[in-house]
Write a protein that holds these residues in place. Structure first.
Motif, PDB file in Angstrom:
ATOM      1  N   UNK A  60      -1.245  11.250 -12.994  1.00  0.00           N
ATOM      2  CA  UNK A  60      -2.011  12.349 -12.054  1.00  0.00           C
ATOM      3  C   UNK A  60      -2.643  13.269 -12.873  1.00  0.00           C
ATOM      4  N   UNK A  61      -3.935  13.281 -13.149  1.00  0.00           N
ATOM      5  CA  UNK A  61      -4.440  14.204 -13.929  1.00  0.00           C
ATOM      6  C   UNK A  61      -4.242  14.001 -15.303  1.00  0.00           C
ATOM      7  N   UNK A  62      -3.702  12.981 -16.005  1.00  0.00           N
ATOM      8  CA  UNK A  62      -3.230  13.049 -17.130  1.00  0.00           C
ATOM      9  C   UNK A  62      -1.818  13.140 -17.090  1.00  0.00           C
ATOM     10  N   UNK A  63      -0.939  13.748 -16.238  1.00  0.00           N
ATOM     11  CA  UNK A  63       0.511  14.164 -16.075  1.00  0.00           C
ATOM     12  C   UNK A  63       1.166  12.513 -15.733  1.00  0.00           C
ATOM     13  N   UNK A  64       1.991  12.151 -16.488  1.00  0.00           N
ATOM     14  CA  UNK A  64       2.941  11.117 -16.287  1.00  0.00           C
ATOM     15  C   UNK A  64       3.789  11.427 -14.722  1.00  0.00           C
ATOM     16  N   UNK A 117       4.368  18.490 -12.578  1.00  0.00           N
ATOM     17  CA  UNK A 117       2.905  18.684 -12.769  1.00  0.00           C
ATOM     18  C   UNK A 117       2.293  17.673 -12.200  1.00  0.00           C
ATOM     19  N   UNK A 118       2.600  16.365 -12.072  1.00  0.00           N
ATOM     20  CA  UNK A 118       2.040  15.522 -11.327  1.00  0.00           C
ATOM     21  C   UNK A 118       1.794  15.913  -9.946  1.00  0.00           C
ATOM     22  N   UNK A 119       3.009  16.317  -9.417  1.00  0.00           N
ATOM     23  CA  UNK A 119       2.973  16.484  -7.764  1.00  0.00           C
ATOM     24  C   UNK A 119       2.223  17.731  -7.496  1.00  0.00           C
ATOM     25  N   UNK A 120       1.925  18.580  -8.424  1.00  0.00           N
ATOM     26  CA  UNK A 120       1.353  19.939  -8.446  1.00  0.00           C
ATOM     27  C   UNK A 120       0.151  19.576  -7.902  1.00  0.00           C
ATOM     28  N   UNK A 121      -0.497  18.557  -8.496  1.00  0.00           N
ATOM     29  CA  UNK A 121      -1.853  18.148  -8.267  1.00  0.00           C
ATOM     30  C   UNK A 121      -2.254  17.678  -6.940  1.00  0.00           C
ATOM     31  N   UNK A 122      -1.190  17.059  -6.262  1.00  0.00           N
ATOM     32  CA  UNK A 122      -1.036  16.306  -5.071  1.00  0.00           C
ATOM     33  C   UNK A 122      -0.902  17.175  -3.737  1.00  0.00           C
ATOM     34  N   UNK A 123      -1.926  16.577  -2.607  1.00  0.00           N
ATOM     35  CA  UNK A 123      -1.631  17.149  -1.327  1.00  0.00           C
ATOM     36  C   UNK A 123      -1.097  15.793  -0.700  1.00  0.00           C
ATOM     37  N   UNK A 157       0.789  -1.294  -0.104  1.00  0.00           N
ATOM     38  CA  UNK A 157       0.032  -0.059  -0.070  1.00  0.00           C
ATOM     39  C   UNK A 157       0.852   1.219  -0.030  1.00  0.00           C
ATOM     40  N   UNK A 158       1.672   1.378   1.143  1.00  0.00           N
ATOM     41  CA  UNK A 158       2.593   2.586   1.092  1.00  0.00           C
ATOM     42  C   UNK A 158       3.595   2.471  -0.059  1.00  0.00           C
ATOM     43  N   UNK A 159       4.090   1.526  -0.476  1.00  0.00           N
ATOM     44  CA  UNK A 159       4.792   1.372  -1.790  1.00  0.00           C
ATOM     45  C   UNK A 159       4.390   1.894  -2.815  1.00  0.00           C
ATOM     46  N   UNK A 160       2.999   1.783  -3.220  1.00  0.00           N
ATOM     47  CA  UNK A 160       2.384   2.286  -4.209  1.00  0.00           C
ATOM     48  C   UNK A 160       2.316   3.858  -4.028  1.00  0.00           C
ATOM     49  N   UNK A 161       2.017   4.420  -2.958  1.00  0.00           N
ATOM     50  CA  UNK A 161       2.096   5.800  -3.048  1.00  0.00           C
ATOM     51  C   UNK A 161       3.249   6.482  -2.872  1.00  0.00           C
ATOM     52  N   UNK A 162       4.373   5.954  -2.551  1.00  0.00           N
ATOM     53  CA  UNK A 162       5.711   6.253  -2.910  1.00  0.00           C
ATOM     54  C   UNK A 162       5.769   6.149  -4.455  1.00  0.00           C
ATOM     55  N   UNK A 163       5.279   5.161  -5.029  1.00  0.00           N
ATOM     56  CA  UNK A 163       5.794   5.221  -6.556  1.00  0.00           C
ATOM     57  C   UNK A 163       4.729   6.356  -7.205  1.00  0.00           C
ATOM     58  N   UNK A 164       3.678   6.519  -6.501  1.00  0.00           N
ATOM     59  CA  UNK A 164       2.578   7.651  -7.116  1.00  0.00           C
ATOM     60  C   UNK A 164       3.446   8.775  -6.726  1.00  0.00           C
ATOM     61  N   UNK A 165       4.022   9.325  -5.832  1.00  0.00           N
ATOM     62  CA  UNK A 165       4.660  10.367  -5.465  1.00  0.00           C
ATOM     63  C   UNK A 165       6.024  10.651  -6.242  1.00  0.00           C
ATOM     64  N   UNK A 166       6.481   9.659  -6.886  1.00  0.00           N
ATOM     65  CA  UNK A 166       7.782   9.878  -7.588  1.00  0.00           C
ATOM     66  C   UNK A 166       8.633   9.497  -6.892  1.00  0.00           C
TER      67      UNK A 166
END
Length: 367
Positions: A193-197, A204-210, A174-183
């Motif tokens: 994320x929002x169409x940005x790889x 651009x992807x991390x700008x959409x994430x809190x 679970x947390x591993x996937x989140x770390x992949x998502x956050x780069x």
């Protein structure tokens, strides 16, 4: 005869001069190595990186080729905006400025509160719009540490405004996937994320994430200083700080040192920091795991208020959190395909997963 301003320029200039006497050179040895070996970025800003750059300066035989050179670097940053005479203005600049102001207005208005307005339902005769870009799209994601494979062909699509909880035992990924998502981790497959790889366009992807972690670091700052730091990092107007703190239940706490806050108040501060920049996606890694019953209830109530107004992706070990917050639950186990569950069926699934197994065959008709 005038170059650019460089924040790390270490040269000098004559009294009253605008430009430096020595050229600015972008020739960091560590930066060049990290370009060739991306894994080395783990040591960025670490003493090892500074030591390598210092060695390259002390022993020029190891100095890398410069990426660029500015022969006339500015000593003082130029003004942010410079008014142009009407005769020199270009329509493209005017158009870009107008678009920028519109974008800034659309970004700043939602920052005044936690909720975004829900879109009105279409009328019966309205034309159906094209499908929205997924808030999160993961396709065939794989991650292994040595011979241990944590994620294998993991795929997930989360629609804008949807709330999804990742559920499973420790080590399920679970947390591993989140770390992949956050780069923060390398991985096989693709995540956007929002169409940005997240790899090709990670900024651009991390700008959409809190993001909210299990525990907020207790830096020796006041609440306002901690919020101001995040505003600077996300290029957001610090004027939103009072409204965000009030919306997260921290009104009047601006002057308190962060280390003196309770665990629940620190997580409320983490939520306020995550909302800086008005991100469309909130990623939460077991945000309630270290909280007492009352603090957990307060934070869950705040998160419930965000359902439908932002996309929520959360990891959890508690069935009541999934039932309160999730539209869908993704059941993850190491070495097994992920399952999609209805939050209302999670309790029954837990009973089956934890039921004791018989040592041998039972009576007829049972197993």
């Amino acid at each position: 005869g005038r170059g650019n301003y460089w924040s790390d320029y270490a040269g000098y200039g004559a009294p009253g001069a605008v430009t430096g006497r020595t050229a600015y050179r972008a020739d960091g040895a560590f930066a060049r190595l990290a370009d060739r070996l991306p894994a080395l970025r783990f040591f960025l800003f670490a003493p090892a990186a500074d030591a390598l750059d210092a060695a390259a300066r002390a022993f020029p035989v190891f100095a890398p080729r410069p990426v660029l050179e500015d022969p006339a670097p500015l000593l003082v940053p130029p003004p942010v905006c410079t008014a142009l005479p009407a005769s020199t203005r270009r329509p493209t600049r005017t158009l870009a400025a107008s678009a920028g102001l519109l974008a800034l207005g659309s970004l700043s208005l939602p920052l005044l509160g936690l909720r975004r307005p829900r879109p009105a339902p279409p009328s019966p005769g309205a034309r159906i719009a094209a499908p929205a870009v997924p808030a999160i799209a993961a396709r065939a994601v794989g991650k292994a540490y040595g011979s241990r494979r944590i994620l294998s062909e993991f795929s997930l699509t989360v629609a804008p405004g949807e709330s999804v909880v990742l559920w499973g035992p420790n080590g399920a990924g679970k947390s591993t996937f989140l770390r992949c998502l956050l780069g923060l981790e390398s991985f096989a497959g693709a995540i956007s994320v929002g169409g940005s790889d997240v790899r090709a366009d990670g900024v651009a992807a991390r700008r959409r994430i809190g993001y909210i972690a299990q525990d907020t670091p207790a830096y020796d700052w006041t609440v306002r200083a901690a919020m101001t730091f995040v505003c600077a990092a996300r290029e957001a107007d610090p004027a939103v700080i009072p409204s965000l703190l009030a919306a997260c239940g921290l009104a009047g706490e601006e002057a308190k040192p962060v280390p003196t806050l309770s665990g629940g108040m620190r997580q409320k501060l983490a939520l306020a920091q995550a909302l800086v920049g008005d991100p469309a996606v909130l990623v939460l890694d077991e945000p309630c795991s270290n909280l007492d019953h009352r603090s957990r209830g307060d934070l869950l109530a705040l998160l419930e208020g965000l359902r439908g107004t932002r996309t929520l992706l959360m990891t959890s070990h508690r069935a009541d959190e999934a039932e309160r917050l999730a539209d869908r639950v993704v059941w993850m186990e190491e070495g097994a395909p992920a399952e999609l569950l209805d939050p209302k069926g999670l309790a029954a699934r837990l009973v089956l997963a934890t039921a004791p197994r018989r040592a041998g065959p039972g009576p007829a008709g049972t197993s």
